[in-house]
Design a protein around this motif. Structure first.
Motif, PDB file in Angstrom:
ATOM      1  N   MET A   1       4.656   2.757  -3.030  1.00 34.63           N
ATOM      2  CA  MET A   1       4.322   1.749  -2.289  1.00 34.63           C
ATOM      3  C   MET A   1       5.204   0.857  -1.487  1.00 34.63           C
ATOM      4  O   MET A   1       6.627   0.856  -1.544  1.00 34.63           O
TER       5      MET A   1
ATOM      6  N   HIS B   1       0.851  -1.307   0.061  1.00 36.35           N
ATOM      7  CA  HIS B   1       0.041   0.167  -0.202  1.00 36.35           C
ATOM      8  C   HIS B   1       0.886   1.372  -0.035  1.00 36.35           C
ATOM      9  O   HIS B   1       2.163   1.203   0.044  1.00 36.35           O
TER      10      HIS B   1
ATOM     11  N   ILE C   1      -3.678   3.815   0.441  1.00 36.66           N
ATOM     12  CA  ILE C   1      -4.002   3.659  -0.784  1.00 36.66           C
ATOM     13  C   ILE C   1      -3.441   2.297  -1.246  1.00 36.66           C
ATOM     14  O   ILE C   1      -2.483   1.849  -1.305  1.00 36.66           O
ATOM     15  N   PRO C   2      -4.760   1.366  -1.384  1.00 35.03           N
ATOM     16  CA  PRO C   2      -4.208  -0.111  -1.878  1.00 35.03           C
ATOM     17  C   PRO C   2      -3.529  -0.112  -3.080  1.00 35.03           C
ATOM     18  O   PRO C   2      -3.588   0.648  -4.036  1.00 35.03           O
ATOM     19  N   LYS C   3      -2.525  -1.067  -3.257  1.00 36.76           N
ATOM     20  CA  LYS C   3      -2.072  -1.464  -4.514  1.00 36.76           C
ATOM     21  C   LYS C   3      -2.889  -1.712  -5.668  1.00 36.76           C
ATOM     22  O   LYS C   3      -3.606  -2.738  -5.193  1.00 36.76           O
ATOM     23  N   ARG C   4      -2.705  -1.385  -6.795  1.00 36.12           N
ATOM     24  CA  ARG C   4      -3.856  -1.808  -8.051  1.00 36.12           C
ATOM     25  C   ARG C   4      -3.175  -2.728  -8.781  1.00 36.12           C
ATOM     26  O   ARG C   4      -2.141  -2.767  -9.130  1.00 36.12           O
TER      27      ARG C   4
END
Length: 143
Positions: free
Chosen positions: A116, A76, A140-143
């Protein structure tokens, strides 16, 4: 010599008073560890936080973050930079595509915003981290 010492000492009094007011001085605050009020960082999360000062939803703040032993956070980021210090447990921190370290108590991490990274509590005991941000807190999550 005494005159210089007294002159310098007395000239610092107004500065100390101003600095204390600017920092929100007033009645002191002490909270023992067993009186800390822990809450989930978000509903259903195993991570818990206690806010030390500020407002995580609005701007500058500091908190204690508790991760259970064995917990691994998904990769994240956060909008703003953060400063973290491990207080208890064995914290593992990694920069995406780069260095990963296992950090004993007393270790420090500067995590730039929008980068990240991963976090885990690698030892047999829960981890407690001190975290400070100059901006509101988010994930903010990793996409």
């Amino acid at each position: 010599m005494w005159k210089k010492f007294l002159l310098v000492g007395f000239s610092l009094i107004p500065m100390a008073a101003f600095t204390g007011q600017a920092a929100g001085a007033g009645a002191g605050t002490m909270v023992s560890a067993d009186a800390m009020q822990w809450q989930e960082i978000e509903p259903g999360s195993p991570m818990k936080i206690t806010i030390l000062w500020g407002d995580r939803n609005k701007g500058e703040y500091a908190m204690l973050l508790k991760m259970p032993a064995g917990f691994v956070a998904p990769i994240h980021a956060h909008t703003g930079d953060y400063h973290g210090t491990n207080l208890i447990g064995t914290w593992r921190h990694s920069f995406e595509g780069g260095e990963e370290r296992t950090l004993p108590p007393g270790s420090y991490v500067f995590q730039p915003g929008m980068e990240m990274h991963g976090d885990a509590c690698a030892g047999p005991e829960d981890c407690i981290l001190f975290v400070h941000q100059h901006v509101k807190g988010d994930v903010i999550p990793k996409r």
